[in-house]
Design a protein around this motif. Structure first.
Motif, mmCIF file in Angstrom:
data_model
loop_
_atom_site.group_PDB
_atom_site.id
_atom_site.type_symbol
_atom_site.label_atom_id
_atom_site.label_comp_id
_atom_site.label_asym_id
_atom_site.label_seq_id
_atom_site.Cartn_x
_atom_site.Cartn_y
_atom_site.Cartn_z
ATOM 1 N N LEU A 36 -44.741 1.293 5.697
ATOM 2 C CA LEU A 36 -43.523 1.373 4.888
ATOM 3 C C LEU A 36 -43.631 2.502 3.867
ATOM 4 N N ASP A 37 -42.523 3.222 3.672
ATOM 5 C CA ASP A 37 -42.501 4.240 2.631
ATOM 6 C C ASP A 37 -42.459 3.568 1.264
ATOM 7 N N ILE A 38 -43.153 4.138 0.302
ATOM 8 C CA ILE A 38 -43.071 3.676 -1.082
ATOM 9 C C ILE A 38 -41.906 4.409 -1.723
ATOM 10 N N SER A 39 -40.998 3.686 -2.349
ATOM 11 C CA SER A 39 -39.775 4.302 -2.877
ATOM 12 C C SER A 39 -39.419 3.749 -4.251
ATOM 13 N N LEU A 40 -38.878 4.635 -5.086
ATOM 14 C CA LEU A 40 -38.345 4.227 -6.390
ATOM 15 C C LEU A 40 -36.835 4.447 -6.444
ATOM 16 N N MET A 41 -36.217 4.579 -5.276
ATOM 17 C CA MET A 41 -34.778 4.840 -5.204
ATOM 18 C C MET A 41 -33.941 3.689 -5.760
ATOM 19 N N MET A 42 -34.530 2.503 -5.811
ATOM 20 C CA MET A 42 -33.752 1.364 -6.298
ATOM 21 C C MET A 42 -33.530 1.423 -7.816
ATOM 22 N N ILE A 43 -34.297 2.264 -8.521
ATOM 23 C CA ILE A 43 -34.164 2.304 -9.977
ATOM 24 C C ILE A 43 -32.801 2.846 -10.425
ATOM 25 N N PRO A 44 -32.348 4.020 -9.935
ATOM 26 C CA PRO A 44 -31.000 4.466 -10.309
ATOM 27 C C PRO A 44 -29.908 3.482 -9.866
ATOM 28 N N VAL A 45 -30.131 2.821 -8.732
ATOM 29 C CA VAL A 45 -29.169 1.823 -8.261
ATOM 30 C C VAL A 45 -29.093 0.676 -9.268
ATOM 31 N N ALA A 46 -30.248 0.224 -9.727
ATOM 32 C CA ALA A 46 -30.294 -0.866 -10.703
ATOM 33 C C ALA A 46 -29.618 -0.473 -12.005
ATOM 34 N N ILE A 47 -29.879 0.740 -12.465
ATOM 35 C CA ILE A 47 -29.282 1.221 -13.717
ATOM 36 C C ILE A 47 -27.759 1.228 -13.610
ATOM 37 N N GLY A 48 -27.247 1.774 -12.530
ATOM 38 C CA GLY A 48 -25.799 1.808 -12.338
ATOM 39 C C GLY A 48 -25.199 0.428 -12.215
ATOM 40 N N ALA A 49 -25.863 -0.458 -11.489
ATOM 41 C CA ALA A 49 -25.357 -1.818 -11.298
ATOM 42 C C ALA A 49 -25.311 -2.583 -12.606
ATOM 43 N N MET A 50 -26.320 -2.378 -13.463
ATOM 44 C CA MET A 50 -26.365 -3.098 -14.735
ATOM 45 C C MET A 50 -25.357 -2.538 -15.747
ATOM 46 N N LEU A 51 -25.217 -1.226 -15.787
ATOM 47 C CA LEU A 51 -24.344 -0.613 -16.784
ATOM 48 C C LEU A 51 -22.876 -0.604 -16.384
ATOM 49 N N MET A 52 -22.607 -0.510 -15.076
ATOM 50 C CA MET A 52 -21.213 -0.353 -14.630
ATOM 51 C C MET A 52 -20.738 -1.418 -13.662
ATOM 52 N N GLY A 53 -21.596 -2.340 -13.301
ATOM 53 C CA GLY A 53 -21.152 -3.466 -12.507
ATOM 54 C C GLY A 53 -21.512 -3.426 -11.031
ATOM 55 N N PRO A 54 -21.239 -4.530 -10.317
ATOM 56 C CA PRO A 54 -21.604 -4.678 -8.913
ATOM 57 C C PRO A 54 -21.025 -3.610 -7.988
ATOM 58 N N ASN A 55 -19.771 -3.183 -8.241
ATOM 59 C CA ASN A 55 -19.163 -2.196 -7.349
ATOM 60 C C ASN A 55 -19.878 -0.844 -7.419
ATOM 61 N N THR A 56 -20.325 -0.475 -8.614
ATOM 62 C CA THR A 56 -21.121 0.748 -8.738
ATOM 63 C C THR A 56 -22.468 0.563 -8.056
ATOM 64 N N GLY A 57 -23.052 -0.619 -8.192
ATOM 65 C CA GLY A 57 -24.295 -0.919 -7.486
ATOM 66 C C GLY A 57 -24.110 -0.819 -5.985
#
Length: 204
Positions: A36-57
């Motif tokens: 499996l690739d090691i990835s930190l791509m979920m971090i910007p997704v988490a930031i957007g989801a928390m600050l702007m809501g589920p649809n941005t996530g």
């Protein structure tokens, strides 16, 4: 006021989209291994989801997933490309819908946790952790659904001693989970908390 807020959110969404695209070409986005690739791509997704809501996530999860699927198409990720050759539809579902659902659910869970968090701090770190946790759980669930009985996955499982599916998930995730979940928790939580304070000051 609503127009200003919408413009700020649109700008932030665009910036986070750009961050994901840039990360996808660096080891921070995808650190390729034999498994499996090691990835930190979920971090910007988490930031957007928390600050702007589920649809941005949901949207940012789509961007994450699209770059992951591109890795499979381009042959950049040995693991994903092998899965693509076995089952293209299963690989598509593995890469994109799972990441979209991860982003959406992170936003939903964050809203629920933030209502109970009197400190308005813990919820951000919980959201960061959940993004990585959900990403792993959803990815591995779809992997088992579509690929568990394939020779490719069974050969990997044989190297672990022919484990049952539940134990295979723990063994296979391994160091990925140990790196991704704490990193997403700490970095995602800290950045989201700081940005949330900044937004609140601008609106005041």
């Amino acid at each position: 006021m609503n127009r200003v807020v919408s413009t700020q959110e649109l700008t932030a969404k665009g910036l986070l989209t750009g961050v994901l695209l840039v990360m996808s070409f660096t080891p921070l986005g995808y650190f390729h291994t034999l498994g499996l690739d090691i990835s930190l791509m979920m971090i910007p997704v988490a930031i957007g989801a928390m600050l702007m809501g589920p649809n941005t996530g949901l949207w940012l999860g789509f961007v994450f997933g699209a770059t992951s699927f591109q890795q499979a198409l381009m042959g950049t990720s040995m693991f994903s490309t092998t899965l693509l050759n076995i089952n293209p539809i299963g690989t598509f579902i593995l890469c994109i819908p799972t990441r979209m659902l991860m982003g959406y659910l992170t936003g939903v869970c964050f809203r629920w946790i933030s209502k109970m968090d009197k400190t308005k701090t813990v919820c951000y770190f919980a959201g960061g952790f959940l993004a990585a946790f959900l990403n792993t759980i959803l990815f591995m669930s779809v992997l088992l659904l579509f690929f568990w009985n394939t020779p490719f996955i069974q050969e990997i499982n044989a190297s672990f001693g022919n484990l049952n599916p539940f134990l295979f998930v723990f063994a296979f995730v391994g160091i990925n989970g140990l790196l991704e979940m704490p990193a997403s928790c700490v970095v995602g939580g800290m950045v989201s908390k700081v940005l949330a304070k900044t937004v609140c000051r601008k609106r005041a």
